[in-house]
Design a protein around this motif. Sequence first.
Motif, PDB file in Angstrom:
ATOM      1  N   GLU A   1       0.896  -1.208   0.065  1.00 10.97           N
ATOM      2  CA  GLU A   1       0.103  -0.055  -0.037  1.00 10.97           C
ATOM      3  C   GLU A   1       0.910   1.341   0.171  1.00 10.97           C
ATOM      4  O   GLU A   1       1.746   1.400   0.777  1.00 10.97           O
ATOM      5  N   MET A   2       0.600   2.006  -0.746  1.00 15.49           N
ATOM      6  CA  MET A   2       1.580   3.385  -0.957  1.00 15.49           C
ATOM      7  C   MET A   2       0.662   4.387  -1.679  1.00 15.49           C
ATOM      8  O   MET A   2      -0.642   4.253  -2.343  1.00 15.49           O
ATOM      9  N   PRO A   3       0.887   5.660  -1.503  1.00 19.97           N
ATOM     10  CA  PRO A   3       0.141   6.952  -1.942  1.00 19.97           C
ATOM     11  C   PRO A   3       0.052   6.722  -3.364  1.00 19.97           C
ATOM     12  O   PRO A   3       0.719   6.407  -3.995  1.00 19.97           O
ATOM     13  N   ALA A   4      -1.015   7.340  -3.859  1.00 20.38           N
ATOM     14  CA  ALA A   4      -1.377   7.248  -5.288  1.00 20.38           C
ATOM     15  C   ALA A   4      -0.253   7.663  -6.261  1.00 20.38           C
ATOM     16  O   ALA A   4       0.149   7.256  -7.210  1.00 20.38           O
ATOM     17  N   ALA A   5       0.226   8.939  -5.832  1.00 18.04           N
ATOM     18  CA  ALA A   5       1.254   9.581  -6.513  1.00 18.04           C
ATOM     19  C   ALA A   5       2.277   8.676  -6.709  1.00 18.04           C
ATOM     20  O   ALA A   5       3.218   8.722  -7.805  1.00 18.04           O
ATOM     21  N   LEU A   6       2.647   7.951  -5.701  1.00 15.94           N
ATOM     22  CA  LEU A   6       4.061   7.121  -5.975  1.00 15.94           C
ATOM     23  C   LEU A   6       3.722   5.943  -6.578  1.00 15.94           C
ATOM     24  O   LEU A   6       4.490   5.587  -7.540  1.00 15.94           O
ATOM     25  N   SER A   7       2.561   5.253  -6.403  1.00 16.64           N
ATOM     26  CA  SER A   7       2.025   4.163  -7.334  1.00 16.64           C
ATOM     27  C   SER A   7       2.023   4.462  -8.814  1.00 16.64           C
ATOM     28  O   SER A   7       1.959   3.507  -9.730  1.00 16.64           O
ATOM     29  N   ASN A   8       1.460   5.686  -8.964  1.00 17.28           N
ATOM     30  CA  ASN A   8       1.378   6.003 -10.418  1.00 17.28           C
ATOM     31  C   ASN A   8       2.747   6.500 -11.078  1.00 17.28           C
ATOM     32  O   ASN A   8       2.648   6.540 -12.292  1.00 17.28           O
ATOM     33  N   LEU A   9       3.904   6.303 -10.564  1.00 14.24           N
ATOM     34  CA  LEU A   9       4.903   6.453 -11.076  1.00 14.24           C
ATOM     35  C   LEU A   9       5.234   5.346 -12.070  1.00 14.24           C
ATOM     36  O   LEU A   9       5.998   5.808 -13.383  1.00 14.24           O
ATOM     37  N   HIS A  10       4.705   4.143 -12.103  1.00 19.37           N
ATOM     38  CA  HIS A  10       5.049   3.045 -12.856  1.00 19.37           C
ATOM     39  C   HIS A  10       4.818   3.411 -14.380  1.00 19.37           C
ATOM     40  O   HIS A  10       3.689   3.942 -14.771  1.00 19.37           O
ATOM     41  N   ASN A  11       6.042   3.397 -15.123  1.00 22.09           N
ATOM     42  CA  ASN A  11       5.761   3.641 -16.850  1.00 22.09           C
ATOM     43  C   ASN A  11       5.470   5.159 -16.996  1.00 22.09           C
ATOM     44  O   ASN A  11       5.061   5.322 -18.233  1.00 22.09           O
ATOM     45  N   ARG A  12       5.315   5.936 -16.238  1.00 22.89           N
ATOM     46  CA  ARG A  12       5.086   7.203 -16.220  1.00 22.89           C
ATOM     47  C   ARG A  12       6.068   8.225 -16.441  1.00 22.89           C
ATOM     48  O   ARG A  12       6.267   9.278 -17.061  1.00 22.89           O
ATOM     49  N   LEU A  13       7.273   7.904 -15.979  1.00 20.31           N
ATOM     50  CA  LEU A  13       8.470   8.843 -15.859  1.00 20.31           C
ATOM     51  C   LEU A  13       9.572   8.328 -16.748  1.00 20.31           C
ATOM     52  O   LEU A  13      10.680   8.322 -16.266  1.00 20.31           O
ATOM     53  N   ARG A  14       9.302   7.627 -17.828  1.00 20.10           N
ATOM     54  CA  ARG A  14      10.281   7.346 -18.589  1.00 20.10           C
ATOM     55  C   ARG A  14      11.336   8.085 -19.233  1.00 20.10           C
ATOM     56  O   ARG A  14      10.711   9.480 -19.333  1.00 20.10           O
ATOM     57  N   SER A  15      12.385   8.216 -19.193  1.00 20.06           N
ATOM     58  CA  SER A  15      13.328   9.023 -19.483  1.00 20.06           C
ATOM     59  C   SER A  15      14.321   8.712 -20.674  1.00 20.06           C
ATOM     60  O   SER A  15      15.161   7.542 -20.327  1.00 20.06           O
TER      61      SER A  15
ATOM     62  N   ALA B   1      16.566  25.412 -11.176  1.00 22.46           N
ATOM     63  CA  ALA B   1      16.979  25.177  -9.702  1.00 22.46           C
ATOM     64  C   ALA B   1      16.300  25.076  -8.607  1.00 22.46           C
ATOM     65  O   ALA B   1      16.473  24.429  -7.713  1.00 22.46           O
ATOM     66  N   ASN B   2      15.093  25.773  -8.640  1.00 18.11           N
ATOM     67  CA  ASN B   2      14.013  25.814  -7.551  1.00 18.11           C
ATOM     68  C   ASN B   2      13.569  24.425  -7.377  1.00 18.11           C
ATOM     69  O   ASN B   2      13.236  23.974  -6.203  1.00 18.11           O
ATOM     70  N   ALA B   3      13.301  23.830  -8.540  1.00 17.57           N
ATOM     71  CA  ALA B   3      12.494  22.400  -8.713  1.00 17.57           C
ATOM     72  C   ALA B   3      13.405  21.460  -8.251  1.00 17.57           C
ATOM     73  O   ALA B   3      12.971  20.447  -7.479  1.00 17.57           O
ATOM     74  N   VAL B   4      14.774  21.346  -8.658  1.00 16.76           N
ATOM     75  CA  VAL B   4      15.407  20.503  -8.347  1.00 16.76           C
ATOM     76  C   VAL B   4      16.504  20.429  -7.239  1.00 16.76           C
ATOM     77  O   VAL B   4      16.910  19.630  -6.566  1.00 16.76           O
ATOM     78  N   GLY B   5      16.877  21.700  -7.148  1.00 18.86           N
ATOM     79  CA  GLY B   5      17.777  22.153  -5.962  1.00 18.86           C
ATOM     80  C   GLY B   5      19.324  22.682  -6.635  1.00 18.86           C
ATOM     81  O   GLY B   5      19.693  21.521  -7.334  1.00 18.86           O
ATOM     82  N   LEU B   6      19.736  23.844  -6.648  1.00 24.13           N
ATOM     83  CA  LEU B   6      20.833  24.183  -7.121  1.00 24.13           C
ATOM     84  C   LEU B   6      22.151  23.213  -6.716  1.00 24.13           C
ATOM     85  O   LEU B   6      22.728  23.012  -7.585  1.00 24.13           O
TER      86      LEU B   6
ATOM     87  N   LEU C   1       8.620  11.649  -4.123  1.00 21.59           N
ATOM     88  CA  LEU C   1       8.708  11.255  -2.957  1.00 21.59           C
ATOM     89  C   LEU C   1       8.641  12.299  -1.809  1.00 21.59           C
ATOM     90  O   LEU C   1       8.206  12.108  -0.700  1.00 21.59           O
ATOM     91  N   ARG C   2       9.025  13.466  -2.244  1.00 21.85           N
ATOM     92  CA  ARG C   2       8.864  14.526  -1.318  1.00 21.85           C
ATOM     93  C   ARG C   2       7.293  15.118  -1.216  1.00 21.85           C
ATOM     94  O   ARG C   2       6.883  15.382  -0.300  1.00 21.85           O
ATOM     95  N   HIS C   3       6.620  14.998  -2.349  1.00 25.11           N
ATOM     96  CA  HIS C   3       5.193  15.313  -2.493  1.00 25.11           C
ATOM     97  C   HIS C   3       4.440  14.383  -1.654  1.00 25.11           C
ATOM     98  O   HIS C   3       3.421  14.986  -0.835  1.00 25.11           O
ATOM     99  N   VAL C   4       4.776  13.067  -1.527  1.00 29.77           N
ATOM    100  CA  VAL C   4       4.019  12.006  -0.597  1.00 29.77           C
ATOM    101  C   VAL C   4       4.332  12.350   0.730  1.00 29.77           C
ATOM    102  O   VAL C   4       3.953  11.577   1.603  1.00 29.77           O
TER     103      VAL C   4
ATOM    104  N   ASP D   1      15.939  16.437   3.008  1.00 33.62           N
ATOM    105  CA  ASP D   1      16.724  15.208   2.810  1.00 33.62           C
ATOM    106  C   ASP D   1      17.307  15.089   1.260  1.00 33.62           C
ATOM    107  O   ASP D   1      17.018  15.543   0.450  1.00 33.62           O
ATOM    108  N   ASP D   2      18.484  14.592   1.465  1.00 35.34           N
ATOM    109  CA  ASP D   2      19.443  14.178   0.312  1.00 35.34           C
ATOM    110  C   ASP D   2      19.416  13.020   0.047  1.00 35.34           C
ATOM    111  O   ASP D   2      19.957  12.444  -0.641  1.00 35.34           O
TER     112      ASP D   2
END
Length: 149
Positions: A17-31, A69-74, A138-141, A148-149
Motif C-alpha cells: 500500500e502506498m500513496p497514489a502519486a507514488l504508485s502512479n510512477l510506474h511507466n509514467r516517468l520514462r526518460s 534550480a528551484n525545482a531540483v535544487g541548485l 517522494l517529497r510530495h507524498v 533530505d538528500d
Amino acid sequence: MNGERDLVLHKPTVVPEMPAALSNLHNRLRSGICASARHGELRIMVFPTYVDTHGRPRIKKSLTTVDLANAVGLHHLRELTARESVRLEAAFDPPDLPPVDLDNPQHEKRLQHALFFPAADQETPVVAFVRFRIVPVLRHVGWLSPGDD
C-alpha cells in the motif's frame, strides 16, 4: 537499435500500500537517453516531475534556469555538473536562448535543459533520473522532507 536507451521505473508484481502519486510512477516517468552532437557523449533531458491535482506525476519540460534550480535544487545540479565531463545546457540550439549558468541562473526565458555526459558513464543518468523524476514525488507524498538528500 535506434541509438537510444531508456531509464524506466519498473513496478514489481506485488506492491505494498502506498500513496497514489507514488504508485502512479510506474511507466509514467520514462526518460530517454540519446546521443548528442559530440562524439562519445549522451544526453538526458532535464524534465522535473510534479504531482498534479489528481495525484498523477507529470513532467515540466520548459523552465527558466532559476525555476529548474528551484525545482531540483541548485546544489543537486552543481553536484551533477561537478562530475567529470558532465554539463548542463540548453537541449536545443536556437540562437536566442540564454546560456545555462548555474553561478548566475537566468529567469528571463524558459527553455528545455539537458544533462550531457560521457557515453561510458553509467552512473550519471541514473542519479539524474532519481533527482529529476523520483525525488520530487517522494517529497510530495512526504516520504522525503525538503532537506533530505
